[in-house]
Design a protein around this motif. Structure first.
Motif, short mmCIF file in Angstrom:
data_model
loop_
_atom_site.label_atom_id
_atom_site.label_comp_id
_atom_site.label_asym_id
_atom_site.label_seq_id
_atom_site.Cartn_x
_atom_site.Cartn_y
_atom_site.Cartn_z
N UNK A 211 1.37 4.34 3.58
CA UNK A 211 0.13 3.69 4.01
C UNK A 211 -0.91 3.80 2.91
N UNK A 212 -1.05 4.98 2.32
CA UNK A 212 -1.99 5.16 1.22
C UNK A 212 -1.64 4.21 0.07
N UNK A 213 -0.35 4.11 -0.25
CA UNK A 213 0.06 3.24 -1.35
C UNK A 213 -0.32 1.79 -1.07
N UNK A 214 -0.11 1.36 0.17
CA UNK A 214 -0.47 -0.01 0.53
C UNK A 214 -1.97 -0.25 0.40
N UNK A 215 -2.77 0.76 0.78
CA UNK A 215 -4.22 0.66 0.64
C UNK A 215 -4.61 0.58 -0.83
N UNK A 216 -4.03 1.46 -1.67
CA UNK A 216 -4.34 1.43 -3.10
C UNK A 216 -3.96 0.08 -3.70
N UNK A 217 -2.78 -0.39 -3.37
CA UNK A 217 -2.28 -1.63 -3.96
C UNK A 217 -3.14 -2.82 -3.58
N UNK A 218 -3.67 -2.81 -2.37
CA UNK A 218 -4.40 -3.97 -1.86
C UNK A 218 -5.89 -3.95 -2.15
N UNK A 219 -6.48 -2.76 -2.36
CA UNK A 219 -7.94 -2.69 -2.38
C UNK A 219 -8.53 -2.01 -3.61
N UNK A 220 -7.74 -1.85 -4.66
CA UNK A 220 -8.29 -1.34 -5.92
C UNK A 220 -9.08 -2.47 -6.59
N UNK A 221 -10.25 -2.16 -7.12
CA UNK A 221 -11.07 -3.17 -7.77
C UNK A 221 -10.42 -3.66 -9.06
N UNK A 222 -10.71 -4.90 -9.41
CA UNK A 222 -10.16 -5.48 -10.64
C UNK A 222 -10.68 -4.72 -11.86
N UNK A 223 -11.90 -4.24 -11.79
CA UNK A 223 -12.48 -3.51 -12.92
C UNK A 223 -11.72 -2.20 -13.17
#
Length: 395
Positions: free
Chosen positions: A254-266
């Motif tokens: 679940x954490x990985x899915x959150x990181x993958x989906x919501x990390x900023x482009x910057x």
């Protein structure tokens, strides 16, 4: 059209900001006069105040569960004989070791330890292994800081077909009692009657409000669209919480899915290797990620603006044994392992160096007999089982 059952009218100026408010509503129908009070819980948020400060959240993965241990040993009996698996003995040691690492870092004056010690809340998935980890790893520091512990259903692991470890039936305070019961069953009590891990749970006060209704996935698997909505809810809760610093105890996939989906482009552009790791690998058991969230960023543009890995945390490759994939995969992949259900009838039970009987007998205890999945409603019905390349178990 539909008729309203109850209403609440009150001036906004009389309500506190950035705190959970519970009000009793006025019932419209006289027939409901004998019914229990109808209450509503909500928060009043000041967007200007919220946008002024970033949030720091320490993502903590739970310790090794009995599911993880069984997966590593291809022990189908342990995988299938229960749901909502607790921490293994090794997992409890990992959680206590994390607490020691935090305490040692605090004594050395490390900023992350001091910051975590100021956490206003510890949010935890209601699954047993996460609750137990929260109590063992973060309980002592939270007690000193007077932080609150909150069951957070949005932080639960994704439900995939065959994922017994993500299934539960416990609600509200039952979640805490279940975690205590599993501590006792795993270790018993010492000569003074104190249970290993139970003392930590007993000293904490949990807000179980969000878990008082069914919080688990009620279908065999959670679709991508459902997961996306839940991930957004999870982030909104953290972005607009009334704390500058908090911790959340949850699950690697679940954490990985959150990181993958919501990390900023910057951040992804500035730290491409870290961003790739976060989206393809998983936190080790009891690993910690310090995540900075910016409420000024649109949810879809990526509010995760920085990630660090304190207390010696590392990312692990995501791998599982063939027998595990075959038992727990979603259908639709053509790769076959040739495992038949006949292989499920006798298993060797091994955990932390202990071996049990490898075959069931008529007089055996249900908790120790090798269970045939043929008797389970969730058991595969085909004689050969398939796997998928993106299985989300062993979390």
């Amino acid at each position: 059209g539909d008729k309203l059952t109850a209403s609440l009218v009150c001036p906004v100026s009389s309500l506190g900001g950035h705190e959970l408010i519970t009000k009793e509503m006025d019932l419209f129908s006289p027939a409901l006069d004998t019914a229990p009070p109808c209450e509503i819980s909500f928060q009043v948020l000041d967007s200007k105040s919220l946008c002024a400060e970033k949030r720091v959240v320490y993502f903590v993965r739970h310790g090794e569960s009995s599911w993880n241990a069984a997966q590593a040993r291809a022990n189908v009996h342990e995988l299938a004989r229960r749901t909502d698996h607790p921490l293994s003995r090794k997992g409890q040691r990992q959680a206590r070791r994390l607490q020691q690492k935090i305490a040692e870092a605090s004594r050395r004056g490390e900023p992350c330890a001091a910051e975590l010690g100021r956490a206003g809340a510890v949010y935890t998935s209601p699954l047993c292994r996460a609750v137990q980890t929260a109590a063992l790893a973060l309980g002592p520091s939270a007690i000193e800081a007077s932080g609150e512990f909150v069951l957070m259903p949005a932080a639960r692991e994704r439900q995939n077909l065959g994922g017994f470890d993500t299934m539960s039936s416990k609600k509200g305070s039952e979640v805490i009692h279940h975690a205590m019961k599993e501590f006792l069953e795993k270790h018993g009590a010492d000569e003074h009657g104190n249970g290993h891990g139970i003392d930590a749970l007993q000293r904490l006060r949990f807000d179980v409000t969000e878990a008082e209704e069914p919080w688990w996935c009620e279908t065999n698997s959670e679709g991508s669209a459902q997961l996306k909505v839940r991930m957004q809810e999870f982030l909104y809760q953290l972005l607009y919480m009334p704390h500058q610093v908090a911790a959340v105890v949850g699950h690697s996939h679940f954490f990985r899915a959150v990181f993958k989906s919501f990390v900023s482009k910057e951040f992804a552009a500035a730290q491409p290797k870290v961003a790739k790791k976060m989206g393809t690998m998983k936190l080790q058991n009891c690993g910690v990620a310090r995540v900075v969230l910016d409420p000024r960023c649109d949810i879809n543009s990526g509010p995760i603006v920085d990630v660090q890995f304190p207390f010696g945390a590392e990312m692990d490759e995501d791998g599982a044994s063939a027998i595990f994939h075959a038992c727990c995969a979603q259908p639709g992949h053509t790769e076959e392992y040739g495992l038949t259900t006949d292989a499920w009838d006798a298993e060797v039970i091994v955990e932390d160096g202990l071996e049990g009987s490898s075959a069931a007998s008529p007089g055996a205890s249900p908790s120790h007999a090798a269970m045939s999945p043929k008797g389970s409603p969730s058991a595969p019905s085909s004689s050969s089982l398939s796997t998928t390349g993106d299985n989300l178990h062993g979390c």
